[in-house]
Design a protein around this motif. Structure first.
Motif, PDB file in Angstrom:
ATOM      1  N   ASP A 158       6.450 -19.682  34.074  1.00 64.07           N
ATOM      2  CA  ASP A 158       5.696 -18.662  33.350  1.00 64.07           C
ATOM      3  C   ASP A 158       6.547 -17.429  33.091  1.00 64.07           C
ATOM      4  O   ASP A 158       6.380 -16.743  32.094  1.00 64.07           O
ATOM      5  N   TYR A 159       7.439 -17.111  34.026  1.00 65.49           N
ATOM      6  CA  TYR A 159       8.337 -15.975  33.856  1.00 65.49           C
ATOM      7  C   TYR A 159       9.608 -16.209  34.653  1.00 65.49           C
ATOM      8  O   TYR A 159       9.657 -17.046  35.548  1.00 65.49           O
ATOM      9  N   ASP A 170       8.882 -13.680  29.807  1.00 66.46           N
ATOM     10  CA  ASP A 170       8.587 -15.081  29.516  1.00 66.46           C
ATOM     11  C   ASP A 170       9.880 -15.721  29.024  1.00 66.46           C
ATOM     12  O   ASP A 170      10.464 -15.267  28.030  1.00 66.46           O
ATOM     13  N   ARG A 224      10.470 -18.246  27.337  1.00 64.27           N
ATOM     14  CA  ARG A 224      10.383 -18.787  25.982  1.00 64.27           C
ATOM     15  C   ARG A 224      10.648 -17.719  24.927  1.00 64.27           C
ATOM     16  O   ARG A 224      10.813 -18.030  23.760  1.00 64.27           O
ATOM     17  N   THR A 225      10.674 -16.446  25.334  1.00 61.09           N
ATOM     18  CA  THR A 225      10.946 -15.357  24.386  1.00 61.09           C
ATOM     19  C   THR A 225      12.409 -14.930  24.422  1.00 61.09           C
ATOM     20  O   THR A 225      12.801 -14.027  23.693  1.00 61.09           O
ATOM     21  N   LYS A 260       7.313  -9.730  27.969  1.00 63.22           N
ATOM     22  CA  LYS A 260       6.191 -10.297  28.712  1.00 63.22           C
ATOM     23  C   LYS A 260       5.183 -10.853  27.713  1.00 63.22           C
ATOM     24  O   LYS A 260       5.056 -10.359  26.602  1.00 63.22           O
ATOM     25  N   THR A 261       4.474 -11.891  28.126  1.00 62.32           N
ATOM     26  CA  THR A 261       3.401 -12.468  27.319  1.00 62.32           C
ATOM     27  C   THR A 261       2.172 -12.605  28.216  1.00 62.32           C
ATOM     28  O   THR A 261       2.252 -12.373  29.422  1.00 62.32           O
ATOM     29  N   ARG A 312       0.884 -15.283  29.188  1.00 61.07           N
ATOM     30  CA  ARG A 312       1.211 -16.320  30.170  1.00 61.07           C
ATOM     31  C   ARG A 312       2.064 -15.756  31.306  1.00 61.07           C
ATOM     32  O   ARG A 312       1.819 -16.028  32.475  1.00 61.07           O
ATOM     33  N   SER A 313       3.079 -14.955  30.967  1.00 65.17           N
ATOM     34  CA  SER A 313       3.940 -14.419  32.020  1.00 65.17           C
ATOM     35  C   SER A 313       3.190 -13.436  32.918  1.00 65.17           C
ATOM     36  O   SER A 313       3.525 -13.286  34.083  1.00 65.17           O
ATOM     37  N   GLU A 314       2.172 -12.787  32.387  1.00 67.09           N
ATOM     38  CA  GLU A 314       1.386 -11.846  33.172  1.00 67.09           C
ATOM     39  C   GLU A 314       0.307 -12.538  34.006  1.00 67.09           C
ATOM     40  O   GLU A 314      -0.438 -11.880  34.718  1.00 67.09           O
ATOM     41  N   THR A 332       0.415 -17.088  21.065  1.00 64.44           N
ATOM     42  CA  THR A 332       0.551 -16.196  22.218  1.00 64.44           C
ATOM     43  C   THR A 332       1.155 -14.909  21.719  1.00 64.44           C
ATOM     44  O   THR A 332       2.079 -14.916  20.904  1.00 64.44           O
TER      45      THR A 332
END
Length: 133
Positions: free
Chosen positions: A26-27, A99, A101-102, A111-112, A114-116, A130
């Motif tokens: 997730d992060y 995240d 993926r970013t 941060k997204t 999902r990462s939060e 997202t």
């Protein structure tokens, strides 16, 4: 910390080497470390584990003072969400987390939801959207 990383500091990145499947994370935590070279796997001196690192192109210059290169290193600590899903970061993320993926070379990442630790709304999930935070 991710908010302290500037575009200029990462402008010589050419690629990332991932040591784990980032789709499962997730992060990741990111930091700029002073390393003796532009390429190669850096030594890791934190608790937890290194997840990945950046490689620099030949135009990257070493520091005049230390002779080292600033390179991003991505890592996780033993109490991060991937190891303790119900722990300290179940519904949040550390300040230096982004995240994965970013992330791209020369891109800071962010941060997204999902990462939060929060899932996107059902409408966003259906559309596959997202948003960065």
């Amino acid at each position: 910390m991710s908010s302290l990383i500037t575009e200029d500091e990462i402008s010589h990145e050419t690629e990332f080497v991932w040591l784990e499947d980032i789709e499962q994370l997730d992060y990741v935590r990111q930091s700029l470390d002073r390393l003796p070279n532009r390429k190669g796997r850096p030594a890791y001196h934190r608790d937890g584990r290194m997840v990945g690192y950046a490689l620099l192109g030949p135009a990257a210059k070493a520091s005049r003072n230390s002779g080292t290169f600033r390179r991003r290193v991505f890592w996780l600590l033993p109490h991060d969400r991937d190891s303790q899903p119900d722990g300290l970061y179940a519904k949040s993320a550390p300040a230096e987390a982004v995240d994965p993926r970013t992330l791209e070379p020369r891109v800071k990442g962010f941060k997204t939801e999902r990462s939060e630790g929060g899932p996107p709304s059902s409408a966003m999930q259906q559309l596959g959207i997202t948003l960065p935070l």
